[in-house]
Design a protein around this motif. Structure first.
Motif, PDB file in Angstrom:
ATOM      1  N   ARG B 333      -6.958  -3.226  -1.773  1.00  0.00           N
ATOM      2  CA  ARG B 333      -6.043  -4.373  -1.748  1.00  0.00           C
ATOM      3  C   ARG B 333      -5.370  -4.555  -3.110  1.00  0.00           C
ATOM      4  NH1 ARG B 333      -5.608  -7.646   2.284  1.00  0.00           N
ATOM      5  NH2 ARG B 333      -6.957  -7.401   4.096  1.00  0.00           N
ATOM      6  N   GLU B 334      -6.189  -4.368  -4.158  1.00  0.00           N
ATOM      7  CA  GLU B 334      -5.644  -4.518  -5.516  1.00  0.00           C
ATOM      8  C   GLU B 334      -4.625  -3.431  -5.847  1.00  0.00           C
ATOM      9  OE1 GLU B 334      -8.961  -4.437  -8.157  1.00  0.00           O
ATOM     10  OE2 GLU B 334      -9.459  -6.556  -7.859  1.00  0.00           O
ATOM     11  N   ARG B 335      -4.771  -2.296  -5.196  1.00  0.00           N
ATOM     12  CA  ARG B 335      -3.934  -1.150  -5.581  1.00  0.00           C
ATOM     13  C   ARG B 335      -2.855  -0.814  -4.549  1.00  0.00           C
ATOM     14  NH1 ARG B 335      -8.145   3.304  -7.539  1.00  0.00           N
ATOM     15  NH2 ARG B 335      -6.218   4.438  -7.982  1.00  0.00           N
ATOM     16  N   LYS B 336      -2.515  -1.797  -3.719  1.00  0.00           N
ATOM     17  CA  LYS B 336      -1.489  -1.552  -2.696  1.00  0.00           C
ATOM     18  C   LYS B 336      -0.161  -1.121  -3.319  1.00  0.00           C
ATOM     19  CE  LYS B 336      -0.907  -4.404   0.914  1.00  0.00           C
ATOM     20  NZ  LYS B 336      -0.945  -5.694   1.662  1.00  0.00           N
ATOM     21  N   TYR B 337       0.183  -1.787  -4.431  1.00  0.00           N
ATOM     22  CA  TYR B 337       1.462  -1.474  -5.095  1.00  0.00           C
ATOM     23  C   TYR B 337       1.507  -0.013  -5.537  1.00  0.00           C
ATOM     24  CZ  TYR B 337       4.865  -1.216  -8.894  1.00  0.00           C
ATOM     25  OH  TYR B 337       5.881  -0.819  -9.714  1.00  0.00           O
ATOM     26  N   GLU B 338       0.393   0.396  -6.156  1.00  0.00           N
ATOM     27  CA  GLU B 338       0.294   1.788  -6.635  1.00  0.00           C
ATOM     28  C   GLU B 338       0.436   2.771  -5.461  1.00  0.00           C
ATOM     29  OE1 GLU B 338      -3.446   2.459  -8.558  1.00  0.00           O
ATOM     30  OE2 GLU B 338      -3.154   4.620  -8.625  1.00  0.00           O
ATOM     31  N   ILE B 339      -0.227   2.416  -4.345  1.00  0.00           N
ATOM     32  CA  ILE B 339      -0.146   3.274  -3.156  1.00  0.00           C
ATOM     33  C   ILE B 339       1.306   3.359  -2.691  1.00  0.00           C
ATOM     34  CG2 ILE B 339      -0.810   3.458  -0.709  1.00  0.00           C
ATOM     35  CD1 ILE B 339      -3.471   2.064  -1.532  1.00  0.00           C
ATOM     36  N   LEU B 450     -22.467   8.673   1.172  1.00  0.00           N
ATOM     37  CA  LEU B 450     -22.116   7.316   0.717  1.00  0.00           C
ATOM     38  C   LEU B 450     -20.638   7.234   0.335  1.00  0.00           C
ATOM     39  CD1 LEU B 450     -24.883   5.776  -1.564  1.00  0.00           C
ATOM     40  CD2 LEU B 450     -23.914   4.871   0.522  1.00  0.00           C
ATOM     41  N   VAL B 451     -20.179   8.231  -0.432  1.00  0.00           N
ATOM     42  CA  VAL B 451     -18.788   8.233  -0.894  1.00  0.00           C
ATOM     43  C   VAL B 451     -17.845   8.286   0.299  1.00  0.00           C
ATOM     44  CG1 VAL B 451     -17.061   9.654  -2.066  1.00  0.00           C
ATOM     45  CG2 VAL B 451     -19.238   9.208  -3.165  1.00  0.00           C
ATOM     46  N   ILE B 452     -18.145   9.166   1.247  1.00  0.00           N
ATOM     47  CA  ILE B 452     -17.256   9.319   2.403  1.00  0.00           C
ATOM     48  C   ILE B 452     -17.259   8.039   3.247  1.00  0.00           C
ATOM     49  CG2 ILE B 452     -16.939  10.570   4.584  1.00  0.00           C
ATOM     50  CD1 ILE B 452     -17.883  13.083   3.028  1.00  0.00           C
ATOM     51  N   VAL B 453     -18.463   7.521   3.493  1.00  0.00           N
ATOM     52  CA  VAL B 453     -18.555   6.312   4.323  1.00  0.00           C
ATOM     53  C   VAL B 453     -17.823   5.146   3.658  1.00  0.00           C
ATOM     54  CG1 VAL B 453     -20.162   4.535   5.165  1.00  0.00           C
ATOM     55  CG2 VAL B 453     -20.682   6.946   5.523  1.00  0.00           C
ATOM     56  N   SER B 454     -18.064   4.963   2.339  1.00  0.00           N
ATOM     57  CA  SER B 454     -17.438   3.822   1.669  1.00  0.00           C
ATOM     58  C   SER B 454     -15.945   4.056   1.433  1.00  0.00           C
ATOM     59  CB  SER B 454     -18.150   3.527   0.348  1.00  0.00           C
ATOM     60  OG  SER B 454     -18.144   4.666  -0.456  1.00  0.00           O
ATOM     61  N   SER B 455     -15.497   5.307   1.540  1.00  0.00           N
ATOM     62  CA  SER B 455     -14.060   5.592   1.362  1.00  0.00           C
ATOM     63  C   SER B 455     -13.279   5.422   2.656  1.00  0.00           C
ATOM     64  CB  SER B 455     -13.858   7.029   0.872  1.00  0.00           C
ATOM     65  OG  SER B 455     -14.454   7.203  -0.370  1.00  0.00           O
ATOM     66  N   ILE B 456     -14.015   5.211   3.751  1.00  0.00           N
ATOM     67  CA  ILE B 456     -13.330   5.084   5.042  1.00  0.00           C
ATOM     68  C   ILE B 456     -12.293   3.961   4.973  1.00  0.00           C
ATOM     69  CG2 ILE B 456     -13.679   4.340   7.451  1.00  0.00           C
ATOM     70  CD1 ILE B 456     -16.247   6.010   7.428  1.00  0.00           C
ATOM     71  N   ALA B 457     -12.656   2.886   4.240  1.00  0.00           N
ATOM     72  CA  ALA B 457     -11.729   1.750   4.098  1.00  0.00           C
ATOM     73  C   ALA B 457     -10.410   2.212   3.508  1.00  0.00           C
ATOM     74  CB  ALA B 457     -12.364   0.684   3.218  1.00  0.00           C
ATOM     75  N   SER B 458     -10.519   2.983   2.400  1.00  0.00           N
ATOM     76  CA  SER B 458      -9.284   3.415   1.740  1.00  0.00           C
ATOM     77  C   SER B 458      -8.522   4.400   2.614  1.00  0.00           C
ATOM     78  CB  SER B 458      -9.602   4.030   0.376  1.00  0.00           C
ATOM     79  OG  SER B 458     -10.563   5.027   0.490  1.00  0.00           O
ATOM     80  N   MET B 459      -9.263   5.274   3.311  1.00  0.00           N
ATOM     81  CA  MET B 459      -8.596   6.260   4.168  1.00  0.00           C
ATOM     82  C   MET B 459      -7.767   5.569   5.254  1.00  0.00           C
ATOM     83  SD  MET B 459     -11.611   9.029   4.775  1.00  0.00           S
ATOM     84  CE  MET B 459     -12.555   9.718   3.426  1.00  0.00           C
ATOM     85  N   ILE B 460      -8.391   4.570   5.891  1.00  0.00           N
ATOM     86  CA  ILE B 460      -7.697   3.870   6.981  1.00  0.00           C
ATOM     87  C   ILE B 460      -6.493   3.092   6.428  1.00  0.00           C
ATOM     88  CG2 ILE B 460      -7.932   2.028   8.726  1.00  0.00           C
ATOM     89  CD1 ILE B 460     -10.883   2.948   9.008  1.00  0.00           C
ATOM     90  N   SER B 461      -6.729   2.398   5.296  1.00  0.00           N
ATOM     91  CA  SER B 461      -5.649   1.577   4.731  1.00  0.00           C
ATOM     92  C   SER B 461      -4.443   2.426   4.359  1.00  0.00           C
ATOM     93  CB  SER B 461      -6.158   0.846   3.488  1.00  0.00           C
ATOM     94  OG  SER B 461      -7.213   0.009   3.844  1.00  0.00           O
ATOM     95  N   ILE B 462      -4.702   3.565   3.753  1.00  0.00           N
ATOM     96  CA  ILE B 462      -3.594   4.420   3.313  1.00  0.00           C
ATOM     97  C   ILE B 462      -2.774   4.902   4.508  1.00  0.00           C
ATOM     98  CG2 ILE B 462      -3.101   6.697   2.307  1.00  0.00           C
ATOM     99  CD1 ILE B 462      -5.467   6.032   0.335  1.00  0.00           C
ATOM    100  N   GLN B 463      -3.469   5.148   5.629  1.00  0.00           N
ATOM    101  CA  GLN B 463      -2.754   5.596   6.823  1.00  0.00           C
ATOM    102  C   GLN B 463      -1.861   4.471   7.364  1.00  0.00           C
ATOM    103  OE1 GLN B 463      -3.106   8.873   7.604  1.00  0.00           O
ATOM    104  NE2 GLN B 463      -4.557   8.892   5.896  1.00  0.00           N
ATOM    105  N   ARG B 464      -2.325   3.229   7.190  1.00  0.00           N
ATOM    106  CA  ARG B 464      -1.618   2.104   7.805  1.00  0.00           C
ATOM    107  C   ARG B 464      -0.497   1.521   6.945  1.00  0.00           C
ATOM    108  NH1 ARG B 464      -5.616  -1.997   8.220  1.00  0.00           N
ATOM    109  NH2 ARG B 464      -3.911  -3.319   8.912  1.00  0.00           N
ATOM    110  N   PHE B 465      -0.631   1.663   5.625  1.00  0.00           N
ATOM    111  CA  PHE B 465       0.351   1.010   4.747  1.00  0.00           C
ATOM    112  C   PHE B 465       1.756   1.584   4.903  1.00  0.00           C
ATOM    113  CE2 PHE B 465      -3.029  -0.252   1.390  1.00  0.00           C
ATOM    114  CZ  PHE B 465      -3.293  -1.411   2.102  1.00  0.00           C
ATOM    115  N   SER B 466       2.745   0.690   5.003  1.00  0.00           N
ATOM    116  CA  SER B 466       4.141   1.119   4.960  1.00  0.00           C
ATOM    117  C   SER B 466       4.608   0.929   3.519  1.00  0.00           C
ATOM    118  CB  SER B 466       4.977   0.269   5.909  1.00  0.00           C
ATOM    119  OG  SER B 466       6.335   0.358   5.559  1.00  0.00           O
ATOM    120  N   PRO B 467       4.977   2.008   2.825  1.00  0.00           N
ATOM    121  CA  PRO B 467       5.281   1.895   1.394  1.00  0.00           C
ATOM    122  C   PRO B 467       6.400   0.901   1.093  1.00  0.00           C
ATOM    123  CG  PRO B 467       5.835   4.082   2.245  1.00  0.00           C
ATOM    124  CD  PRO B 467       5.062   3.383   3.296  1.00  0.00           C
TER     125      PRO B 467
END
Lengths: 225, 475
Positions: B333-339, B450-467
């Motif tokens: 959420r904090e890094r949406k702009y960067e994405i 652990l890394v993969i499971v906890s990264s699922i959030a970022s993976m999903i968000s990146i797919q959904r974000f419209s730049p």
């Protein structure tokens, strides 16, 4: 203008959101041609579809109807990430630089994304900075320490880092004073007229419209000049 | 390559957040290292115990099978059971040798006993004044003595389990005990007849043959039976010798009591071994019995430690995974702009996801290595304190057995016998090397998950974000 100079063709392009009601379009049946060596302005009121058209021609969205042809290739058939990182440069009103990076790092990042593996990236970044009117000594400066006009120059330098044929700018002078606006527009004009690039500026500024070669008015959905 | 470069820049600019993530992963890694170390050590210890236990198989009487014949026919089936019982074929030493000649049997030993009468010694017994008559060591025995022959040291279970301990023993007793007319007698019998080491005793078999033996050891029985009033212990009239001496006494008229023990390679082979024994002539009223239950119960406390460690590990991972997932959500959420910026200038969703995973992976690897090191240091102490009592117990048992044989048993006090819960000394070195390559690999596997499971959030968000939407929001 010969047909061979047309770089981008927007043919009956329409866009509607997936949750839009029947018959509701964000952009409806737009057709424009953009040539190399010219600078264009796309104007229109709020809600006229300027941002949507920008999304379509910059490959951030795909047209739901119609076609967009870039350099003879249909965007539908292209990898849009590659299109944005290699074929076009995008400049935004709010610059959209990465604030935690220095001026040169922002420009070099764009070269990296383009797949540039040369060892002279930093020297080239400084040359690009000088080309858009920035001092080379700003290379190591964090972008947040630069003024609005300087940040916009960095954004232009970044968009030129891989020498694209087309520059798309969204309200590039919207946050700038009159003098800086004119300086930025001069840069864009030089890019079009001296370096034979196609420059498209999305704007509602009459000053910008006066300085470009051609204006497309989305309110009338037709070109003038 | 620029993905890693960007990831590194991002890590260094967000020190606070990454230190927090690092500390969480470090704590998880430490907890995981300790629990994995305890788990592996406990497993090693269980294996060690189970290997140390001789997998013993004895021949037992199938009472249950026999009892089924009761209540059938006249006299409630007693006559048929009696007849069946009297017709049971016993087995001989050559039968035992034949049984032992099997791929399932690693080794074997046996005890062989016979009833004898004394010639120059008297049975230890004393008449009480309670009306019970004379009371000796072996009440049910009509003869004076039980001459008990052992085929080897392994067969001397009473000394191994501490029922008997050697009080006085000749220096060379264990060199000659299994090869000559030598005996060990109970200290009570020795006192009663005023016998000492190197004295000779003469025994008479039930067919009136005389046999002379030299005393090379005097043992005492440690079991106290407070339920019964008696002067002498149960083994007072038991004379210990080797099985060869029993074979010299036993004949058609003199019956011996033979009790073999087979050491098998695996408990799972026992049913096949039983079939093989039947094929080789073992009466089907006998069945094979194992000491598996005893062996298994002796490691139950270690098994409990093992299962506790597993539960603790799972809970740690779940809590750690959830915390990391939440931190990653906030991070995204904090890094949406960067994405948005990176997507706009042409970074693909895949590469962007790789950058975010790389950032977490770099932090995770550093934290995992630190956590593993700290965990290794801590786990040694924790594992040792949790399992030390088990190890000490096993070590004491080895020493105790040696003492039972008189302190200077075979090999001059270096008696090392397997069997009956005597773990090998190697368990010590295993404890000190709890964090080995296996633990590190398990830890890296856990870290990766652990890394993969906890990264699922970022993976999903990146797919959904419209730049463009992100950038417009920012503007």
């Amino acid at each position: 203008m010969e047909k061979k100079d047309i770089l981008l063709r927007v043919i009956n392009a329409s866009y509607r959101y997936s949750d839009a009601e029947d018959g509701e379009y964000a952009l409806k049946d737009v057709s424009f041609d953009f040539e190399l060596g010219k600078i264009y302005a796309i104007k229109g009121r709020s809600g006229s579809g300027k941002t949507t058209l920008l999304s379509l021609i910059s490959g951030l969205e795909r047209a739901t109807e119609g076609e967009i042809i870039f350099d003879g290739k249909n965007l539908k058939d292209m990898n849009l990430d590659k299109y944005r990182s290699q074929e076009i440069g995008i400049v935004f009103q709010s610059y959209n630089l990465l604030p935690y990076m220095t001026t040169s790092e922002n420009i070099i990042l764009s070269m990296d994304i383009n797949g540039d593996k040369s060892k002279t990236k930093k020297e080239r970044a400084i040359k690009l900075m000088e080309k858009v009117g920035l001092k080379g000594s700003y290379a190591e400066r964090k972008v947040l320490r630069l003024s609005g006009g300087e940040q916009q120059r960095v954004a232009i330098a970044r968009s030129l880092s891989y020498n694209p044929k087309m520059i798309i700018a969204d309200e590039p002078t919207g946050n700038l004073d009159k003098q800086t606006e004119n300086e930025i527009l001069e840069i864009f004009k030089d890019l079009a007229h001296k370096e034979n690039k196609c420059v498209i500026i999305v704007t509602h500024s009459e000053n910008v419209c006066k300085m470009v070669d051609k204006v497309f008015d989305l309110d009338k959905n037709k070109s003038k000049k | 390559m620029y993905i890693l470069k960007n990831a590194w820049i991002s890590i260094t600019r967000n020190k606070g957040r990454n230190i927090l993530i690092g500390i969480i992963i470090l704590i998880i890694a430490m907890a995981a290292t300790i629990t994995l170390a305890i788990k592996n050590t406990a497993s090693d210890l269980i294996d060690s115990y189970m290997n140390a236990y001789n997998k013993e198989v004895t021949i037992g009487f199938n009472r249950e099978g026999m009892m089924k014949d009761f209540n059938i026919g006249e006299n409630g089936g007693r006559d048929s059971v009696k007849e069946k019982f009297n017709n049971i074929q016993t087995y001989t030493i050559s039968d035992i040798e034949s049984f032992a000649d099997s791929k399932y049997v690693a080794s074997y030993y046996y005890t062989y006993s016979v009833n004898m009468n004394g010639s120059n010694i008297e049975k230890a017994e004393m008449e009480d004044n309670l009306g019970f008559g004379k009371r000796g060591g072996n009440l049910e025995n009509q003869s004076d003595f039980t001459l008990m022959g052992y085929s080897s040291l392994d067969a001397m279970s009473e000394f191994i389990n501490g029922t008997y301990t050697m009080e006085d023993v000749s220096d060379n007793a264990w060199d000659i005990a299994f090869d000559g007319n030598y005996v060990f007698i109970n200290s009570e019998l020795a006192s009663y007849n005023n016998l000492k080491l190197n004295d000779k005793i003469t025994l008479i078999s039930t067919d009136n043959k005389t046999f002379e033996y030299q005393i090379i050891g005097i043992f005492k029985e440690n079991e106290e039976d407070s339920q019964e009033i008696k002067m002498f212990s149960g083994s007072a009239n038991t004379i210990i010798t080797n099985s060869s001496n029993i074979s010299k006494i036993v004949n058609d008229n003199v019956k011996g009591n033979l009790n073999p023990t087979f050491i098998v390679n695996s408990y799972s082979d026992v049913s096949k071994l039983q079939d093989e024994f039947y094929d080789k002539g073992l009466d089907e009223n006998y069945i094979l019995e194992t000491n598996e239950e005893v062996a298994s119960s002796s490691v139950s406390s270690v098994k409990n430690v093992n299962s506790f460690a597993t539960t603790f590990l799972v809970i740690t991972l779940i809590i750690g995974g959830v915390v990391l997932f939440v931190i990653n959500m906030i991070n995204i959420r904090e890094r949406k702009y960067e994405i948005g910026v990176l997507r706009t200038i042409g970074v693909s969703k895949l590469k962007l996801t790789m950058q975010f995973v790389s950032e977490l992976m770099i932090v995770a690897i550093v934290a995992l290595l630190l956590g593993a090191t700290l965990g290794a240091i801590t786990s040694k102490g924790v594992s040792n304190s949790l399992l030390a009592s088990e190890i000490k117990n096993s070590d004491n048992q080895s020493e105790e057995i040696n003492k039972n044989f008189g302190g200077h048993g075979p090999g001059d006090g270096k008696l090392m016998m397997k069997g009956r819960g005597v773990p090998t000394i190697q368990a010590y070195s295993k404890i000190n090397a709890v964090v080995d390559l296996v633990v590190i690999l398990e830890l890296l596997g856990i870290g990766l998950i652990l890394v993969i499971v906890s990264s699922i959030a970022s993976m999903i968000s990146i797919q959904r974000f419209s730049p463009l939407t992100i950038l417009k929001e920012r503007s």
